[in-house]
Enzyme design. Sequence first.
Site, mmCIF file in Angstrom:
data_model
loop_
_atom_site.group_PDB
_atom_site.id
_atom_site.type_symbol
_atom_site.label_atom_id
_atom_site.label_comp_id
_atom_site.label_asym_id
_atom_site.label_seq_id
_atom_site.Cartn_x
_atom_site.Cartn_y
_atom_site.Cartn_z
ATOM 1 N N LEU A 230 10.778 -39.861 24.318
ATOM 2 C CA LEU A 230 12.196 -40.071 23.990
ATOM 3 C C LEU A 230 13.069 -40.003 25.244
ATOM 4 O O LEU A 230 14.007 -40.792 25.407
ATOM 5 C CB LEU A 230 12.663 -39.025 22.980
ATOM 6 N N LYS B 221 21.513 -30.811 22.598
ATOM 7 C CA LYS B 221 22.475 -31.781 23.139
ATOM 8 C C LYS B 221 21.829 -33.156 23.158
ATOM 9 O O LYS B 221 20.768 -33.346 23.743
ATOM 10 C CB LYS B 221 22.876 -31.360 24.560
ATOM 11 N N ASP C 84 24.525 -40.606 29.873
ATOM 12 C CA ASP C 84 25.694 -39.902 30.407
ATOM 13 C C ASP C 84 26.138 -40.524 31.725
ATOM 14 O O ASP C 84 25.548 -40.290 32.769
ATOM 15 C CB ASP C 84 25.358 -38.422 30.609
ATOM 16 N N LYS D 62 29.912 -40.315 37.379
ATOM 17 C CA LYS D 62 28.866 -39.801 38.273
ATOM 18 C C LYS D 62 28.627 -40.789 39.418
ATOM 19 O O LYS D 62 28.901 -41.987 39.268
ATOM 20 C CB LYS D 62 27.555 -39.650 37.497
ATOM 21 N N ARG E 167 19.575 -41.243 31.243
ATOM 22 C CA ARG E 167 19.027 -41.634 29.937
ATOM 23 C C ARG E 167 18.349 -40.428 29.284
ATOM 24 O O ARG E 167 18.120 -40.405 28.071
ATOM 25 C CB ARG E 167 18.022 -42.774 30.098
ATOM 26 N N ASP F 108 19.583 -37.385 29.254
ATOM 27 C CA ASP F 108 20.559 -36.318 29.015
ATOM 28 C C ASP F 108 20.543 -35.854 27.554
ATOM 29 O O ASP F 108 21.288 -34.964 27.172
ATOM 30 C CB ASP F 108 21.969 -36.770 29.436
ATOM 31 N N ASP G 230 32.807 -35.188 32.698
ATOM 32 C CA ASP G 230 31.364 -35.103 32.878
ATOM 33 C C ASP G 230 30.809 -33.757 32.417
ATOM 34 O O ASP G 230 29.598 -33.547 32.433
ATOM 35 C CB ASP G 230 30.990 -35.371 34.348
ATOM 36 N N GLU H 150 30.604 -32.865 29.379
ATOM 37 C CA GLU H 150 30.757 -33.308 27.985
ATOM 38 C C GLU H 150 29.765 -32.650 27.036
ATOM 39 O O GLU H 150 30.037 -32.499 25.857
ATOM 40 C CB GLU H 150 30.636 -34.838 27.901
ATOM 41 N N ARG I 190 28.834 -29.656 26.609
ATOM 42 C CA ARG I 190 29.358 -28.433 25.973
ATOM 43 C C ARG I 190 30.354 -28.755 24.870
ATOM 44 O O ARG I 190 30.543 -27.948 23.960
ATOM 45 C CB ARG I 190 29.959 -27.510 27.045
#
Length: 486
Positions: A168, A247, A252, A259, A268, A270, A329, A331, A333
């Site tokens: 994944l 998460k 991201d 970034k 990919r 993240d 960035d 994000e 949290r």
Amino acid sequence: GLVLGVYSSDKDDGAAQFTSAGDAFDRLVSGKLRALLSLCGPPLKKGKTRIFHGLHQDFPSVVVVGLGKKNAGINEQENWNEGKENIRTAVAVGCRQIQDLEIPCVEVDPCGDAQAAAEGAVLGLHEYNELKQKKKPVVTPQLHGSAESQAWQKGVIYAEGQNLARYLMEAPANYITPIKFAEHIEQKLRTFSNVKVHIRPESWITTQEMGAFLSVAKGSAEPPIFLEIHYLGSANTDDSPLVFVGKGVTFDSGGISLKPSSGMDAMRADMGGAATVCSAIVTAAALNLPLNIIGLAPLCENMPSGKANKPGDVVRAKNGKTIQVDNTDAEGRLLLADALCYAHNFNARAIVNAATLTGAMDVALGSAATGVFTNSSWLWTHLYEASILTGDRVWRMPLFEHYTKQVTDCPLADVSNIGKYSRAGGACTAAAFLKEFVTASHWAHLDIAGVMSNKDEVPYLRKGMAGRPTRTLVEFAARLSQDSHS
């Protein structure tokens, strides 16, 4: 093919010390294996191999691999079971040599710990080549002999769980979108009658008033998904569940706080937190663990667009707290804040969340261990003991009030999504932020940013996304299920 282990000799004469399977095979070939090994130069060091052809008609190729010291057990300095790690490494190296020879099947010496041997074989052979026309030959590992078949099978299931997370995380973000992620997990759990999967759409997320999660998702054309899994493994379906939260940012970009382009493709992965916790539940179901587990994964992309969060925006989380988004960035949290609030609906025995949360975690520990922030020594002990067995280590980090002050001292809202001293203690201020959305007395936050990928640090994983710490989460759940029975 056949992979056999040999221990390093304590004596200077260097006579090979075989495992029981190695001894039996040597007798089968009238001592030829031992004789050839002694002719080949110095004794085999840990993780090093020798390969022999034509010794036996059933096994045209035999790989002998060094296991290190015979009675290596728990290494207090390293915080892991060295014997198990040595077996995983040795078996992985041996199996890859068989793969290089394009032999389709390999029998593996259990080396005194069939579960560790199976993990080494299945993890060591895994590679993501779904999208390549030229693929490496598939090798099927199986147990040599029949003595430890149950432990071997358990090891296969543990390793396949981690490989699912690796799959994944490695897949491109245009292949694993939020909905595709959810559907892939649903399909893996379809055969289990005691599992229910809910794929919650954006309209449901809105009714739950998950304003922080929605604020991240709105920058992307991909609609968000809230994946909710209920595994009812306990004899009493009303038993308090273990709740896993992951998460799930499937890509991201950093949003408006973009970034740097170098290395952005790795983002990919993240959604590594969601990948590991969902894979751990798939594994728990396959092992039929006798406990209830709920998995929650807020899934979306973090993209820059005309609709995206802007630095300085204030959003409202599910528990009513307002959050100043000082850096778009930070994000992960925001997603987790809402998911953690929701996790409190289930009267959980414990809430454990996993997230590739901060680059600061990678700076602090590198890829040696997952950083764990927890308000519960009971929970920490279980996670720590599980990690010693799996070799996928955890290390406890501080949750001091010192860090809380840095996120609650905020000009426009109740909390800021970054600490006011920006780079100082970044992993710790991120954990302090999450703590603002937790009232449960047994909660742990696993920051897995440092263990997200593997270059060559874990010898039994190839280069690429690591799927860590899936096996530690599974072992932790298994220990918890024993705990409730004792």
